[in-house]
Design a protein around this motif. Structure first.
Motif, PDB file in Angstrom:
ATOM      1  N   LEU A 127       0.835  -1.207   0.000  1.00 46.44           N
ATOM      2  CA  LEU A 127       0.000   0.000   0.000  1.00 46.44           C
ATOM      3  C   LEU A 127       0.869   1.257   0.000  1.00 46.44           C
ATOM      4  CD1 LEU A 127      -2.896   1.098   0.153  1.00 46.44           C
ATOM      5  CD2 LEU A 127      -2.645   1.082   2.633  1.00 46.44           C
ATOM      6  N   SER A 128       1.935   1.255   0.775  1.00 47.79           N
ATOM      7  CA  SER A 128       2.848   2.402   0.814  1.00 47.79           C
ATOM      8  C   SER A 128       3.527   2.612  -0.541  1.00 47.79           C
ATOM      9  CB  SER A 128       3.916   2.205   1.887  1.00 47.79           C
ATOM     10  OG  SER A 128       3.333   2.105   3.151  1.00 47.79           O
ATOM     11  N   ILE A 129       3.984   1.533  -1.149  1.00 47.18           N
ATOM     12  CA  ILE A 129       4.620   1.646  -2.467  1.00 47.18           C
ATOM     13  C   ILE A 129       3.614   2.150  -3.497  1.00 47.18           C
ATOM     14  CG2 ILE A 129       5.631   0.292  -4.359  1.00 47.18           C
ATOM     15  CD1 ILE A 129       6.990  -1.432  -2.201  1.00 47.18           C
ATOM     16  N   GLY A 130       2.394   1.650  -3.446  1.00 44.93           N
ATOM     17  CA  GLY A 130       1.362   2.106  -4.375  1.00 44.93           C
ATOM     18  C   GLY A 130       1.052   3.583  -4.199  1.00 44.93           C
ATOM     19  N   LEU A 131       0.969   4.057  -2.974  1.00 41.74           N
ATOM     20  CA  LEU A 131       0.736   5.483  -2.735  1.00 41.74           C
ATOM     21  C   LEU A 131       1.899   6.334  -3.229  1.00 41.74           C
ATOM     22  CD1 LEU A 131      -0.901   5.453   0.811  1.00 41.74           C
ATOM     23  CD2 LEU A 131      -1.946   6.140  -1.336  1.00 41.74           C
ATOM     24  N   PHE A 132       3.121   5.855  -3.008  1.00 43.53           N
ATOM     25  CA  PHE A 132       4.286   6.602  -3.469  1.00 43.53           C
ATOM     26  C   PHE A 132       4.275   6.767  -4.985  1.00 43.53           C
ATOM     27  CE2 PHE A 132       8.639   6.438  -5.146  1.00 43.53           C
ATOM     28  CZ  PHE A 132       9.123   7.616  -4.627  1.00 43.53           C
ATOM     29  N   PHE A 133       4.071   5.663  -5.702  1.00 36.56           N
ATOM     30  CA  PHE A 133       4.052   5.751  -7.168  1.00 36.56           C
ATOM     31  C   PHE A 133       2.837   6.511  -7.681  1.00 36.56           C
ATOM     32  CE2 PHE A 133       7.069   2.118  -6.948  1.00 36.56           C
ATOM     33  CZ  PHE A 133       8.097   2.719  -7.650  1.00 36.56           C
TER      34      PHE A 133
END
Length: 126
Positions: free
Chosen positions: A23-29
């Motif tokens: 979820l964190s990686i998805g929000l970052f991208f």
């Protein structure tokens, strides 16, 4: 009751951690994509001040030129303003900046908001 909850957490804690990381990686991208696709209309354009006509050299216009697509846009009309000054426009097209002469032959900077029609002067006391 507490022991059963601890066993449940131990069993599925890696799934929770993996979910949080994904979820964190998805929000970052997602934020990166949003920032790169935000409208930046005048990025990479050349700007300058040009006289309106040879007959009236005291009226000028701030122009922006896109060398990639060979497009010229008039940004701001400047009346009683000679073209021997410098001008620029912000990449998002909200602000225009140009220099202006003081009476004692020193320049100061004028920043004008193109949306709200407000003007600020800088370096006037220098």
């Amino acid at each position: 009751m507490k022991k059963g909850f601890e066993i449940y957490l131990q069993r599925y804690r890696w799934f929770f951690l993996l979910g949080i990381v994904l979820l964190s990686i998805g929000l970052f991208f997602g934020l990166q994509t949003f920032q790169t696709t935000a409208p930046v209309h005048y990025s990479g354009w050349l700007t300058g001040i040009m006289p309106v006509s040879k007959e009236n050299p005291n009226d000028s216009v701030l122009v922006a030129y896109d060398p990639v697509h060979n497009v010229t846009e008039d940004i701001l009309k400047l009346e009683n303003y000679t073209a021997n000054n410098y001008g620029a426009v912000s990449p998002n097209g909200r602000y225009a900046a140009y220099t202006q002469w003081k009476t004692d032959r020193n320049r100061y900077l004028v920043v004008r908001s193109l949306k709200e029609e407000t003007t600020r002067e800088y370096f006037r006391d220098v």
